[in-house]
Scaffold this active site. Structure first.
Site, PDB file in Angstrom:
ATOM      1  N   ARG A 296       7.098 134.850  -9.349  1.00  0.00           N
ATOM      2  CA  ARG A 296       6.147 135.379 -10.191  1.00  0.00           C
ATOM      3  C   ARG A 296       6.796 135.613 -11.666  1.00  0.00           C
ATOM      4  O   ARG A 296       6.132 135.320 -12.654  1.00  0.00           O
ATOM      5  CB  ARG A 296       5.732 136.767  -9.652  1.00  0.00           C
ATOM      6  CG  ARG A 296       4.630 136.621  -8.574  1.00  0.00           C
ATOM      7  CD  ARG A 296       4.261 137.923  -7.920  1.00  0.00           C
ATOM      8  NE  ARG A 296       3.387 137.596  -6.914  1.00  0.00           N
ATOM      9  CZ  ARG A 296       2.717 138.603  -5.943  1.00  0.00           C
ATOM     10  NH1 ARG A 296       2.855 140.044  -6.271  1.00  0.00           N
ATOM     11  NH2 ARG A 296       1.946 138.301  -5.409  1.00  0.00           N
ATOM     12  N   TYR A 440      -1.751 130.717  -9.070  1.00  0.00           N
ATOM     13  CA  TYR A 440      -0.798 130.746  -7.901  1.00  0.00           C
ATOM     14  C   TYR A 440       0.300 131.815  -8.112  1.00  0.00           C
ATOM     15  O   TYR A 440       0.314 132.791  -9.104  1.00  0.00           O
ATOM     16  CB  TYR A 440      -0.169 129.264  -7.697  1.00  0.00           C
ATOM     17  CG  TYR A 440       0.407 128.621  -8.829  1.00  0.00           C
ATOM     18  CD1 TYR A 440       1.150 129.235  -9.808  1.00  0.00           C
ATOM     19  CD2 TYR A 440       0.757 127.248  -8.623  1.00  0.00           C
ATOM     20  CE1 TYR A 440       2.012 128.529 -10.742  1.00  0.00           C
ATOM     21  CE2 TYR A 440       1.531 126.429  -9.382  1.00  0.00           C
ATOM     22  CZ  TYR A 440       2.010 126.902 -10.518  1.00  0.00           C
ATOM     23  OH  TYR A 440       2.921 126.357 -11.657  1.00  0.00           O
ATOM     24  N   GLU A 441       0.821 131.893  -6.871  1.00  0.00           N
ATOM     25  CA  GLU A 441       1.711 133.326  -6.804  1.00  0.00           C
ATOM     26  C   GLU A 441       0.980 134.593  -6.843  1.00  0.00           C
ATOM     27  O   GLU A 441       1.822 135.514  -7.417  1.00  0.00           O
ATOM     28  CB  GLU A 441       2.946 133.003  -7.725  1.00  0.00           C
ATOM     29  CG  GLU A 441       3.826 131.958  -7.823  1.00  0.00           C
ATOM     30  CD  GLU A 441       4.357 131.542  -6.367  1.00  0.00           C
ATOM     31  OE1 GLU A 441       4.336 132.600  -5.540  1.00  0.00           O
ATOM     32  OE2 GLU A 441       4.604 130.314  -6.034  1.00  0.00           O
ATOM     33  N   GLY A 442      -0.233 134.539  -6.349  1.00  0.00           N
ATOM     34  CA  GLY A 442      -0.944 135.820  -6.560  1.00  0.00           C
ATOM     35  C   GLY A 442      -1.852 135.702  -7.750  1.00  0.00           C
ATOM     36  O   GLY A 442      -1.275 135.764  -9.061  1.00  0.00           O
TER      37      GLY A 442
END
Lengths: 597, 597
Positions: A296, A440-442
């Site tokens: 993140r 992406y990555e949340g």
């Protein structure tokens, strides 16, 4: 052909003047990171990015990746050679432990280098970027023999890594995942299932690919408490470390995406592939979170990276493109028209990007230093405080820097008029590539919920109180500094808005969590503006000090102060609107029946 | 496969309840436009868009246009048939004069239809869209014989039209243009030069293409006062109206663009092409402005169109995608997870798009009606007031609706998570297609300058005073209406911010025009929010009335009121930040030397 020059100077200002890393030379690896060494390392890294990575960005986008009928995937022309130059230069292990072949330098330097490589060529930078994330997860959670087998090869870059979380029916909600792991009776597992959106899942740049895979051991509890993490190599590794037979994992297809065409986004089919458990059974999410937090942060860096490279190209265009005359009369009467950088609206646009970029870079360096402290300090209190900071700021860095990084790429593209819409300018690619970082990555809505729903209340609000105290103390200490007047007052106002919003959640979201959900994104952005504003106040203070030293940096420091002034006048006022939106609560948001949308 | 359903119901609410067009049945063409006729016409148009245009949108994007070595250009599969269905249904001439084969209906209906076709397939919609703009310019400025030769063929759709303004070195600054026109001695001209970014410049859907071209007659003054407008057909037209020999104009290449792949964006080479003067010599910009104003409105419509279709797809996905549980506990405990529309942040996102879409649609209908009044009313005062409105609102409609239309397409894409980044979802296309609308027909920074630098001060500020008076009067009239309480107060606050910003320009920008330039974009958006807020207040009032009628529309009117409430609570507060930015002035923007950017 788009241009890129790594902002080494700006980084050195941050590392020497704003957050002097020399203060931390008691930490492992920091003693070696003297200003001279750091500048030499970063200049070398800059060269690699400018000369090997950047020239392949546009061609990589246009060529894309190709999956062949046998399931192999070709990367764009030149990518392998550039990747080899990166690994050959030792960049993968820049801040990795020396016992695994790394150089043990501060991870802050790696964060800086991540910005440079991502600006130069995001799709290419993702191959080593994911590998670094996978290494981090293995280092923390893998048993010693697994570490010994995989990590040195990954640090030298002979093997790359991937993260396998998402399945067709489950992204955010990992509790739904179905990929299963059946014990083979010899300590290994047989992994079967389909994973999607696997970046760098298959490619032709290295000998082996090390997949970290979330799966459910047969009989494990449903939901997130029954998920385990496995390492599943593309080729099995023999006892002597050489490669054995092909494992039962293959790339079923690659996605046709909006951007990052040079990175192979794969559907990965696991068909009884052999895997080894990493960490405890059913605790796979914990192990994965190590990787996700690193990832993140790295994605936040990507947000800045696209904003920076798009900005550089927009500035070059604005100085070159002749169109119209300045409102106050021709500035270049000998030319057929003035360069468009004379126009206030063009300058406003460029300055709003520049003010973000420099603030975001400071926020990343600050947070990366906290990460180093959290991992390397011998002082428990210092570690805890740094860890608090990391936890609190990770969703802000990821969410805000990618939202604004994308917006800025769009703004920079706008400076080109119609020419920016043509792919050859490269501006469209910056926009398309930046877009993925918000997802992406949340996805960023998830970051906002992580901040508001988890991070704020954690440990009784210790982290957020620590942040408020630090910013508040800065304002108090510098309240009477005439040279910081334009900085401290707006920062104080922004901080007050943020504190009021936080208080509003405390009073209104405990009993009614929808009030937190409906205000989460506004809160994350409010937090981001205040964090960037604090960075600008600190940079202004450092710039004043540096200017007074009279070492020839006066022009640069003046530019820094002017950019900071622009931030305070033009970007800080948004806090009021964010606060107003938050405090309207969730009623209007939740009232409508789903069928009326 | 993306979905699309034309919002006929919402349009009917606007035309019957909010801006009852029956009031205007004294205007030519309006008497025929009874509610029943309008609904029948729009339903037929909706069907065409949903069944013929929308299914070709994604395939048209993926296939794109192809230029062949002989300079001919193929459009994507199915485009010609869909275009023929459009022209065969008489849609090109919907609001064109009956003497040229049109149906003479209000142009408001054409604006509505532009939204539908643009939502369904923007790249395809541009072919007839540009033709309608070219017809408008010919109708106003061309000599009678030229009109007779070209307009009927264009109204029936056998020939399409283009606008040729931009050259490689000149876009906004048309004074720099170099394309030259040499008199042939027979009243015609010989046109030579290169034009770029010519939408629909060459294609395979029609027999002939009618280019409107800006060029400089040999010996004409430099700058914008020496530019003339010409009509240059691809094939010369014989006396009997049949096609003769090929003219000296050809497509040199087509652009590789970020979006609108189905529309051929051409480099057009004029090599002694035969052209006929339209309007007066050296007054070409005036003639072109007719076309540009129509086109700017139409581009604003495009902004809404992409926001609307992206919204519809995001809503469908949010109701279908199961992921996580509602913060207040599972809403569908029998399913593995709740649909994501239960999450406040998803609803907030969707509602902010919906609130924009419905407000923007109202603004367009309101402005289109003013256009009808300006062109068709027999009352000079009414015409003037309508024309004031059009002039003032055109840059707002173009700039704000395309900026927010794009932002909303991005937000809608975000609802899909990773799936939105995959081209097959269609969400990327909406974003990429929406992006062009911020650029062409005058980049949005130019719209802001047009508003602040030209439209505000025009005729002593008559237009803007008219707008303030109308909104102010509405607030006053409805100040005591309890059912409008949540609408009038925020609108009044927004109006006050807008008036204050306007006053600030009057006091600070006369002597220092950079103060206007540096605040122009913020002002345009401030204006846009207030205009949309006014639309919402009017819609809320109409919804209350309609609800009281008890004709079964109560649920729809409740949804309208809830959406309006969301607008007032969540989108109106931005006016304060815009005002704050404007009133900081230009100093911070102009201080930095160009080399320090």
């Amino acid at each position: 052909m788009p241009v890129y020059k790594a902002p080494v100077d700006d980084v050195m200002f941050l590392l020497n003047d704003v957050f002097p890393i020399e203060r931390h030379n008691n930490l492992p690896g920091f003693a070696d990171a003297t200003p001279d060494v750091v500048e030499a390392v970063l200049s070398e890294g800059a060269k690699l990015c400018e000369e090997a990575f950047a020239p392949l960005n546009l061609s990589g986008d246009q060529e894309g990746c190709v999956r062949h009928p046998d399931g192999s995937v070709s990367t764009p022309k030149g990518f392998k050679e550039a990747y080899d130059a990166y690994t050959g230069g030792g960049w993968m292990g820049l801040s990795m432990p020396e016992e695994y072949g790394g150089q043990g330098l501060p991870s802050t330097l790696n964060t800086v280098m991540q910005e440079f490589v991502s600006s130069a060529n995001l799709a290419l930078a993702m191959y080593p970027g994911l590998t670094q994330g996978a290494i981090a997860a293995l280092l923390v959670h893998a048993p010693a023999d697994i570490k010994k087998t995989y990590v040195p090869k990954m640090v030298e870059g002979t093997w790359t890594g991937t993260m396998n979380l998402t399945e067709p029916h489950c992204g955010t909600d990992l509790g739904l995942l179905k990929t299963k792991a059946v014990p083979n009776g010899d300590g290994t597992y047989s992994i079967t299932g389909t994973k999607i959106f696997i970046s760098a899942g298959e490619h032709d740049m290295v000998e082996n690919i090390v997949h970290l895979v979330l799966a459910r051991i047969e009989g494990a509890p449903a939901g997130t408490k029954g998920i385990s993490l496995f390492v599943v190599p593309k080729f099995l590794v023999k006892g002597d470390g050489s490669l054995g037979e092909r494992n039962g994992v293959s790339c079923g297809s690659i996605e046709h995406k909006m951007g990052i065409h040079g990175n192979a986004t794969c559907v990965m089919n696991y068909d009884g592939a052999k895997g080894w458990l990493i960490g405890e059974a059913n605790r796979g999410l914990n192990a994965m979170f190590v990787m996700m937090n690193e990832a993140r942060m790295a994605v936040g860096v990507q947000g800045l990276s696209q904003s920076e490279v798009a900005y550089q190209n927009a500035v070059a265009y604005a100085k070159d493109r002749l169109q119209g005359r300045a409102l106050t009369g021709a500035k270049y009467p000998d030319k057929p028209a003035d360069p468009i950088i004379v126009h206030p609206d063009v300058r406003r646009t460029l300055l709003s990007i520049k003010a973000f970029n420099e603030g975001a870079r400071a926020l990343l360096v600050w947070t990366a230093l906290k990460s180093d402290i959290a991992h390397r300090s011998s002082d428990a209190a210092e570690r805890q405080s740094a860890d608090d900071h990391m936890g609190l700021l990770t969703p802000v860095v990821k969410g805000v820097l990618t939202d604004l990084g994308f917006d800025n790429a769009v703004k920079a593209q706008q400076m080109f008029g119609g020419h920016g819409y043509i792919e050859e300018s490269g501006m469209s690619q910056f926009v398309r590539d930046a877009r993925i970082a918000m997802i992406y990555e949340g996805a960023n809505g998830i970051q906002a919920m992580d901040l508001v729903g988890r991070k704020l209340a954690k440990d009784g609000g210790r982290a957020v109180m620590g942040f408020f105290n630090e910013v508040g103390a800065f304002c108090q200490e510098n309240a009477n500094d005439e040279s910081l007047k334009g900085f401290v007052a707006p920062l104080q106002k922004g901080l007050a808005d943020l504190q009021q919003a936080t208080m509003w959640f405390m009073n209104n979201a405990m009993a009614k969590p929808d009030n937190a959900g409906a205000g989460a994104t506004d809160y994350m952005h409010l937090f981001g503006i205040v964090a960037l504003g604090y960075m600008w106040a600190k940079m202004a203070k450092a710039a004043n000090v540096r200017k007074a030293q009279g070492d020839g940096a006066a022009d640069k420091m003046d530019a820094k102060l002017m950019t900071g002034r622009f931030f305070m006048e033009r970007l800080m006022p948004e806090t009021a609107t964010r606060l107003a939106c938050i405090t309207t609560g969730a009623d209007a948001t939740m009232a409508m029946p789903a069928e009326a949308f």
